[in-house]
Every structure is written in structure tokens, then in C-alpha cells.
Design an enzyme around this catalytic site. Structure first.
Site, mmCIF file in Angstrom:
data_model
loop_
_atom_site.group_PDB
_atom_site.id
_atom_site.type_symbol
_atom_site.label_atom_id
_atom_site.label_comp_id
_atom_site.label_asym_id
_atom_site.label_seq_id
_atom_site.Cartn_x
_atom_site.Cartn_y
_atom_site.Cartn_z
ATOM 1 N N ASP A 125 59.596 7.036 10.494
ATOM 2 C CA ASP A 125 59.716 6.607 11.885
ATOM 3 C C ASP A 125 58.998 7.608 12.776
ATOM 4 O O ASP A 125 59.119 8.828 12.585
ATOM 5 C CB ASP A 125 61.182 6.486 12.306
ATOM 6 N N ASP A 146 53.778 8.749 12.049
ATOM 7 C CA ASP A 146 53.208 7.438 12.332
ATOM 8 C C ASP A 146 53.092 6.693 11.003
ATOM 9 O O ASP A 146 52.344 7.103 10.116
ATOM 10 C CB ASP A 146 51.833 7.626 12.974
ATOM 11 N N GLY A 147 53.835 5.613 10.862
ATOM 12 C CA GLY A 147 53.849 4.890 9.595
ATOM 13 C C GLY A 147 52.481 4.399 9.167
ATOM 14 O O GLY A 147 52.162 4.387 7.973
ATOM 15 N N ASP A 169 59.208 -2.806 9.844
ATOM 16 C CA ASP A 169 59.976 -3.342 10.975
ATOM 17 C C ASP A 169 59.671 -2.466 12.177
ATOM 18 O O ASP A 169 60.437 -1.566 12.514
ATOM 19 C CB ASP A 169 61.469 -3.348 10.645
#
Length: 263
Positions: A98, A126-127, A144
């Protein structure tokens, strides 16, 4: 428990939406920048998947022959997936990523996350950048990512989808939560179809227009609908989710000849 209205817990920091929480009865919910619920937890049964979209995002279990060794979550939120996986797939390792440190802090303090150790880790990053470090060694990617108003742009671009496909193991599955009312929805689907060579299924959630979209690294070994119904029996008993409803939703929303999917 009396109802507690949405309230801000942490102010926005570094451009991230503010994080808030609400409680109604035994349900505690996380919000990002608005009163829209992003994640919910049943205080009496923390591992329960309260929101319908989170249940739909477990539909990938219909198509896997072996339980995953590793799952990557992009977007921790209130930890719904982390708690469910820890309870029902206890041998699976999890990495939750996250970008918002306030979300991570509140999830740790108020949402009964699993113990952080070898089986579960949280990464503040940062995904879209973090997923690039994987090379064919994560089995499921659950995405998500909302900023309080809409899907995060970086998580619906072709480069991100390509990076996710590169990260997945040979039979890996990518799953993302989108909103069907987004005017860009079909564009997102077309990008995903291109990157995953047509191996994409859409599973509408039971409410709010959410759709769990699944993309497959390779064609699932089992696509026969009658055999998937038998698998749905076993999964429903094992995990307490309605996999028959999921299978019916998949059949209604995706091309098939009544006997097989075509992936």
C-alpha cells in the site's frame, strides 16, 4: 453497538486522501476521502468478507488446481483479504503493498491484521512499481486500488498489466476490482484482453456495480461448467462462500457454449 458516523482519523498527507473510519453495529469500515466504504470488518468474525466485491474476488479459486504458495495484494485497505487468506489459506504467504502510510497504520491498529512475519508482510510502496520486482514467482495478484474517487490510473494501464503478467507464475491469476459504471470500463477490459491474450473473465459482485475481473497467465485446466459446479460444492463447504452464485455470475457474464468457458 451504537452507530458511529464517518469521522476523519488521519488528515491527508503527501497528497493522499484522508483516512476515516465508521462503525455500525458490529461492522467497522475504512473510508478514503469520503463516506464511501472502501473496506469493512465484522468485529465478531474478523475473517469474514463483509463486502460483496471482496467475496467475488475469491472467484479465482474455481480455476486453480493447487492452492497458491504466494499471493500479492496491491492495496491493503482494511486488510479484508489478509485476514481471510490467513484463516482459510494458512499455508499461503502474503505480501500486501500500500502506498498510503496512514492506511497501513490504521489497518495495523484497528483492523486485526495477521501477525507480520514469514507468512505475512506489509510493504509501503507504489504497487505499480513494486510488482516489477517479481519474475514469475507470485501465484495470485489481488488489486484493489481506489483513491477515494476512482480507480488509480496507474493500476489500469497496459504497462501495469504487463508487469503483473511477468510477475505471475506459470498458472498464475490476476484479479482486480473495477466499477462497471466507470465510463472507461470497457477500455480497461480491452487492455487486459490484449495483455493476457483473451484469457479474461468478469464476475459481477452482488451489489454496487463492482466487478471482479480475472485474467489468466495460461488457460485454466478445468473449464467444463458441470465439473466446475462440483468444484463449487467443495469450495462452498470449505470456505463458507457461495461459489455456486459466483459460477452462475461467470456463466451469465462471459462467452460459453453452456458446457465450457473459452479461455
Amino acid at each position: 453497538m451504537a452507530r458511529h458516523p464517518y469521522r476523519r482519523l488521519r488528515p491527508a498527507k503527501s497528497g493522499f486522501p484522508e483516512v476515516g473510519i465508521s462503525e455500525e453495529g458490529n461492522i467497522r469500515s475504512l473510508h478514503l476521502g469520503s463516506d464511501t466504504v472502501q473496506s469493512s470488518m465484522n468485529l465478531d468474525h474478523p475473517s469474514e468478507l463483509v463486502l460483496s466485491y471482496s467475496r467475488a474476488m475469491m472467484g479465482w479459486l474455481l480455476f486453480t488446481d493447487a492452492l497458491p504458495q504466494h499471493i500479492t495484494q496491491i492495496g491493503l485497505g482494511g486488510g479484508s483479504f489478509a485476514r481471510w487468506i490467513d484463516t482459510y489459506l494458512p499455508d499461503t504467504r502474503q505480501t500486501a503493498v500500500d502506498i498510503n502510510p496512514q492506511v497501513i497504520a490504521i489497518a495495523r491498529n484497528l483492523f486485526e491484521l495477521p501477525f507480520e512475519g514469514e507468512k505475512f508482510e506489509i510493504i509501503e510502496a507504489d504497487g505499480a512499481e513494486y510488482i516489477k520486482v517479481f519474475r514469475h514467482n507470485t501465484d495470485v495478484i489481488l488489486v484493489d486500488g481506489f483513491d477515494g474517487e476512482q480507480i488509480i490510473d496507474a493500476l489500469v494501464e497496459e504497462p501495469f498489466f504487463r508487469d503483473c503478467r511477468n510477475a505471475l507464475s506459470s498458472d498464475g491469476i490476476f484479479v482486480t476490482n473495477w466499477w462497471s459504471g466507470d465510463k472507461r470500463y470497457q477500455r480497461f477490459i480491452e487492455r487486459l484482453l490484449s495483455v493476457f491474450e483473451g484469457r479474461v473473465l468478469e464476475l459481477p459482485a452482488e451489489s454496487h456495480g463492482n466487478v471482479a475481473v480475472m485474467a489468466f497467465q495460461s488457460s485454466p485446466k478445468e473449464q467444463n461448467i458441470d465439473k466446475l459446479k462440483k468444484r463449487a460444492d467443495k469450495l462452498s463447504n470449505a470456505y463458507g462462500l457461495d461459489f455456486h452464485r459466483m459460477l452462475a455470475g461467470l456463466k451469465a457474464s462471459n462467452p460459453n457454449n453452456g458446457k465450457h468457458f473459452h479461455l
